[in-house]
Design a protein around this motif. Structure first.
Motif, PDB file in Angstrom:
ATOM      1  N   SER A 112     -24.826  11.745   9.010  1.00 16.62           N
ATOM      2  CA  SER A 112     -24.008  10.925   9.904  1.00 16.62           C
ATOM      3  C   SER A 112     -24.163   9.441   9.637  1.00 16.62           C
ATOM      4  O   SER A 112     -23.220   8.667   9.813  1.00 16.62           O
ATOM      5  CB  SER A 112     -24.393  11.214  11.362  1.00 16.62           C
ATOM      6  OG  SER A 112     -24.092  12.540  11.729  1.00 16.62           O
ATOM      7  N   SER A 125     -19.266   7.134  10.090  1.00 22.52           N
ATOM      8  CA  SER A 125     -17.908   7.617  10.296  1.00 22.52           C
ATOM      9  C   SER A 125     -17.946   8.580  11.479  1.00 22.52           C
ATOM     10  O   SER A 125     -18.641   9.605  11.434  1.00 22.52           O
ATOM     11  CB  SER A 125     -17.395   8.318   9.034  1.00 22.52           C
ATOM     12  OG  SER A 125     -16.102   8.838   9.253  1.00 22.52           O
ATOM     13  N   SER A 127     -17.309  11.373  14.245  1.00 28.55           N
ATOM     14  CA  SER A 127     -16.784  12.733  14.242  1.00 28.55           C
ATOM     15  C   SER A 127     -17.515  13.520  15.319  1.00 28.55           C
ATOM     16  O   SER A 127     -18.377  12.977  16.027  1.00 28.55           O
ATOM     17  CB  SER A 127     -16.994  13.401  12.876  1.00 28.55           C
ATOM     18  OG  SER A 127     -18.368  13.705  12.678  1.00 28.55           O
ATOM     19  N   ASN A 150     -13.587   5.236  11.497  1.00 25.74           N
ATOM     20  CA  ASN A 150     -13.060   6.590  11.401  1.00 25.74           C
ATOM     21  C   ASN A 150     -12.571   6.834   9.980  1.00 25.74           C
ATOM     22  O   ASN A 150     -11.898   5.987   9.402  1.00 25.74           O
ATOM     23  CB  ASN A 150     -11.903   6.788  12.382  1.00 25.74           C
ATOM     24  CG  ASN A 150     -12.345   6.716  13.829  1.00 25.74           C
ATOM     25  OD1 ASN A 150     -12.798   7.704  14.401  1.00 25.74           O
ATOM     26  ND2 ASN A 150     -12.231   5.526  14.429  1.00 25.74           N
ATOM     27  N   SER A 152     -10.942  10.173   7.417  1.00 28.14           N
ATOM     28  CA  SER A 152     -10.333  11.494   7.550  1.00 28.14           C
ATOM     29  C   SER A 152      -9.913  12.042   6.186  1.00 28.14           C
ATOM     30  O   SER A 152      -9.733  11.303   5.218  1.00 28.14           O
ATOM     31  CB  SER A 152      -9.121  11.442   8.482  1.00 28.14           C
ATOM     32  OG  SER A 152      -8.127  10.573   7.964  1.00 28.14           O
ATOM     33  N   LYS A 156      -8.078  15.546   9.269  1.00 26.91           N
ATOM     34  CA  LYS A 156      -9.255  15.893  10.050  1.00 26.91           C
ATOM     35  C   LYS A 156     -10.346  14.860   9.812  1.00 26.91           C
ATOM     36  O   LYS A 156     -10.475  14.333   8.703  1.00 26.91           O
ATOM     37  CB  LYS A 156      -9.781  17.274   9.649  1.00 26.91           C
ATOM     38  CG  LYS A 156      -8.814  18.421   9.935  1.00 26.91           C
ATOM     39  CD  LYS A 156      -9.417  19.742   9.465  1.00 26.91           C
ATOM     40  CE  LYS A 156      -8.448  20.895   9.694  1.00 26.91           C
ATOM     41  NZ  LYS A 156      -9.024  22.188   9.216  1.00 26.91           N
ATOM     42  N   PRO A 157     -11.144  14.543  10.861  1.00 24.49           N
ATOM     43  CA  PRO A 157     -12.254  13.608  10.654  1.00 24.49           C
ATOM     44  C   PRO A 157     -13.210  14.127   9.587  1.00 24.49           C
ATOM     45  O   PRO A 157     -13.504  15.336   9.542  1.00 24.49           O
ATOM     46  CB  PRO A 157     -12.940  13.559  12.024  1.00 24.49           C
ATOM     47  CG  PRO A 157     -11.904  14.011  12.995  1.00 24.49           C
ATOM     48  CD  PRO A 157     -11.056  15.011  12.254  1.00 24.49           C
ATOM     49  N   TYR A 159     -16.553  15.076   8.260  1.00 21.54           N
ATOM     50  CA  TYR A 159     -17.650  15.565   9.101  1.00 21.54           C
ATOM     51  C   TYR A 159     -18.928  14.766   8.949  1.00 21.54           C
ATOM     52  O   TYR A 159     -19.676  14.591   9.903  1.00 21.54           O
ATOM     53  CB  TYR A 159     -17.896  17.051   8.835  1.00 21.54           C
ATOM     54  CG  TYR A 159     -18.152  17.412   7.391  1.00 21.54           C
ATOM     55  CD1 TYR A 159     -19.440  17.588   6.906  1.00 21.54           C
ATOM     56  CD2 TYR A 159     -17.087  17.571   6.496  1.00 21.54           C
ATOM     57  CE1 TYR A 159     -19.677  17.931   5.589  1.00 21.54           C
ATOM     58  CE2 TYR A 159     -17.314  17.914   5.176  1.00 21.54           C
ATOM     59  CZ  TYR A 159     -18.604  18.090   4.724  1.00 21.54           C
ATOM     60  OH  TYR A 159     -18.820  18.409   3.406  1.00 21.54           O
TER      61      TYR A 159
END
Length: 274
Positions: A112, A125, A127, A150, A152, A156-157, A159
């Motif tokens: 993360s 980022s 999510s 953010n 994508s 979709k974001p 992960y």
């Protein structure tokens, strides 16, 4: 980024073979490696990615993290720290965020959070696996400047932040196209530039080949070594290789089974100890 093309009966055998091959390659480059069998009583197929549940910080300190997948939470019970102690490395847990799992809030380590340890900046980022308030708490506790945004892929974001960017000694590998918002993208670029990092921008296709999921370590000669998968290496253009190799040596190994079935690559497989 999982594709799961491999026959299930072959996965464990091939994954262990790939893991051992990468470990040997890293060791042969002059970097000390500690690897352990996961002997917990739980089913933890993603334990090959330790960087999500723990991060290490100078000197011999560590942080534990809340995990999104329930079966991954058992990885914290693998007694890795006890095994490191036997190897002469005593680790002190300075923060334990795992209790936030009870609130369905997650922050999965250096998956993360991508750390610029020299400039004390942390990139995230957002999510479902990367909670903004927990990220800010980490930055406050560890005295890092937060840079969040953010990103994508296929609407979709993304992960984990570490599949779209990696920060090394004097450069960064990042997929700027994955950051759709122009202001957020410019803010990331500004922070990277202000930290004196050469930006090596990679394409979406290179990102899905795990080029962003690489990690730079220091060998016994105090020389930098960039570790990535062979899939990632084969996606690099000639001009990009020239720029990267002006900063660091590159080593790579084929970990296709782990990438296809685990959705992570070389960086996810390594929790660097300080």
């Amino acid at each position: 980024f999982q594709s799961k093309k491999t026959n299930q009966n072959q996965i464990e055998h091939l994954a262990i073979k790939e893991f051992n091959r990468l470990r040997k390659l890293i060791s042969n480059s002059g970097i000390e490696v500690f690897s352990f069998d996961d002997d917990s009583k739980f089913d933890t197929p993603d334990a090959v990615f330790p960087n999500n549940w723990i991060s290490f910080h100078y000197y011999h300190k560590a942080i534990l993290y809340p995990m999104f997948a329930p079966n991954r939470r058992f990885e914290r019970e693998s007694k890795i720290l006890d095994k490191l102690s036997v190897s002469g490395i005593e680790i002190e847990i300075i923060n334990d965020y795992s209790l936030y799992e009870n609130e369905n809030r997650f922050l999965e380590g250096t998956g993360s959070i991508v750390l610029d340890r020299k400039s004390k900046k942390a990139y995230c980022s957002l999510s479902g696996r990367s909670d903004l308030s927990l990220f800010k708490k980490f930055c406050s506790d560890m005295n890092y400047i937060p840079v969040f945004f953010n990103s994508s892929h296929e609407s979709k974001p993304i992960y984990h932040t570490n599949v779209m960017m990696s920060i090394c000694n004097n450069f960064t590998i990042i997929c700027l196209d994955s950051i759709r918002d122009k202001n957020e993208r410019n803010n990331v670029i500004e922070n990277l530039n202000n930290s004196g990092l050469e930006i090596i921008d990679i394409s979406i296709n290179q990102m899905t080949s795990f080029l962003g999921n690489c990690i730079q370590l220091i060998n016994s000669d105090q020389s930098p070594v960039l570790i990535m998968s062979s899939r990632a290496f084969n996606s690099i253009t000639k001009s990009q290789i020239k720029r990267i190799e002006s900063h660091t040596e590159i080593i790579h190994s084929d970990i296709k089974t782990i990438e296809d079935n685990g959705g992570g690559s070389a960086r996810c497989m390594i929790a660097e100890i300080f």
